[in-house]
Design an enzyme around this catalytic site. Structure first.
Site, mmCIF file in Angstrom:
data_model
loop_
_atom_site.group_PDB
_atom_site.id
_atom_site.type_symbol
_atom_site.label_atom_id
_atom_site.label_comp_id
_atom_site.label_asym_id
_atom_site.label_seq_id
_atom_site.Cartn_x
_atom_site.Cartn_y
_atom_site.Cartn_z
ATOM 1 N N SER A 43 0.827 -1.204 0.000
ATOM 2 C CA SER A 43 0.000 0.000 0.000
ATOM 3 C C SER A 43 0.862 1.255 0.000
ATOM 4 C CB SER A 43 -0.875 0.045 1.254
ATOM 5 O OG SER A 43 -1.956 -0.820 1.150
ATOM 6 N N GLY A 44 0.369 2.269 -0.720
ATOM 7 C CA GLY A 44 1.070 3.543 -0.734
ATOM 8 C C GLY A 44 2.174 3.631 -1.757
#
Length: 258
Positions: A208-209
């Site tokens: 994520s990210g």
């Protein structure tokens, strides 16, 4: 020594109640060492939790949900210039975070506006192994089938094994209408998001990210997908950077509050 400024800024981060499976490189391969000079590891108390993208010498772009549940007494840092998370590397450096700026529309219980900007206490030392990557500013959808690259230190097996070295994966973009079919994500993918096929190859927990890179520009940020990574029926979903370019630029110019 951690300044209290960063701690105060992080105190606004809430408790996680995830409506969608977050985090989501499964089926990929080890990246060429230090070929992703824009890649960041977002860490809480010394542990990798998410990926990120260096957008200039003082700001890193990631996903807002990465810091859901982080409290004011926990230390958020950003590791730049790394290939291995654990081994010594001359290019690696850990930076303290001065402020964490979530998109004002982001909340733990929703998937929209899932962006986070992290301001480093000091400017990153740029060079061949640490350098920003341009963000996509043109607001248009990519042609389905366009090949893009995603990278991260997230889960690489269904058993939950995490790699020590950076992994990368090439994924084809999926048409949003197809992605929104009932068999896939059933209408929840908005114009602010984009999808990539996930047949046994996918981003996964801990990714994520991180950046989705298409044509040497950051097109998206890893957001969410299937509870079982690599499920072909649940394509990976990314937050589209171009939709939020004005917000990103405003934050970089100092127009933000926490």
């Amino acid at each position: 020594m951690h300044s209290s400024v960063g701690i105060v800024a992080l105190a606004v981060l809430g408790v996680a109640v995830c409506a969608q499976p977050r985090g989501r490189i499964l089926g990929g391969q080890e990246a060429k060492a230090h070929s992703w000079s824009n890649m960041a590891s977002v860490q809480v108390n010394g542990t990798h939790v998410c990926g990120g993208t260096l957008v200039d010498e003082q700001w890193v772009l990631s996903a807002a949900h990465c810091l859901d549940g982080v409290t004011s007494d926990e230390f958020v840092q950003v590791l730049l210039g790394a290939h291995s998370l654990s081994k010594p590397e001359p290019s690696k450096r850990l930076y303290d975070v001065q402020a964490a700026v979530r998109h004002p529309g982001s909340r733990p219980d929703r998937i929209e506006d899932d962006l986070l900007l992290l301001k480093l206490f000091q400017n990153a030392s740029l060079g061949p192994y640490v350098s920003p990557l341009p963000l996509q500013s043109e607001d248009r959808d990519l042609t389905p089938g366009t090949l893009c690259d995603v990278a991260g230190w997230g889960v690489v097996s269904h058993a939950g094994r995490r790699p020590d070295v950076l992994q990368q994966l090439t994924v084809p973009i999926m048409d949003r209408n197809t992605c929104n079919l009932r068999v896939h994500h059933d209408g929840v993918v908005t114009q602010n998001m984009m999808c990539a096929e996930s047949n046994r190859r996918d981003s996964c927990r801990g990714d994520s990210g991180g950046p989705l890179v298409c044509g040497n520009k950051v097109e998206g940020v890893v957001a969410w997908g299937s509870r079982v990574c690599g499920n072909r029926k649940k394509p990976g979903v990314f937050t589209r950077v171009s939709t939020y370019i004005d917000w990103i630029e405003n934050v970089r110019l100092g127009n933000w509050t926490v």
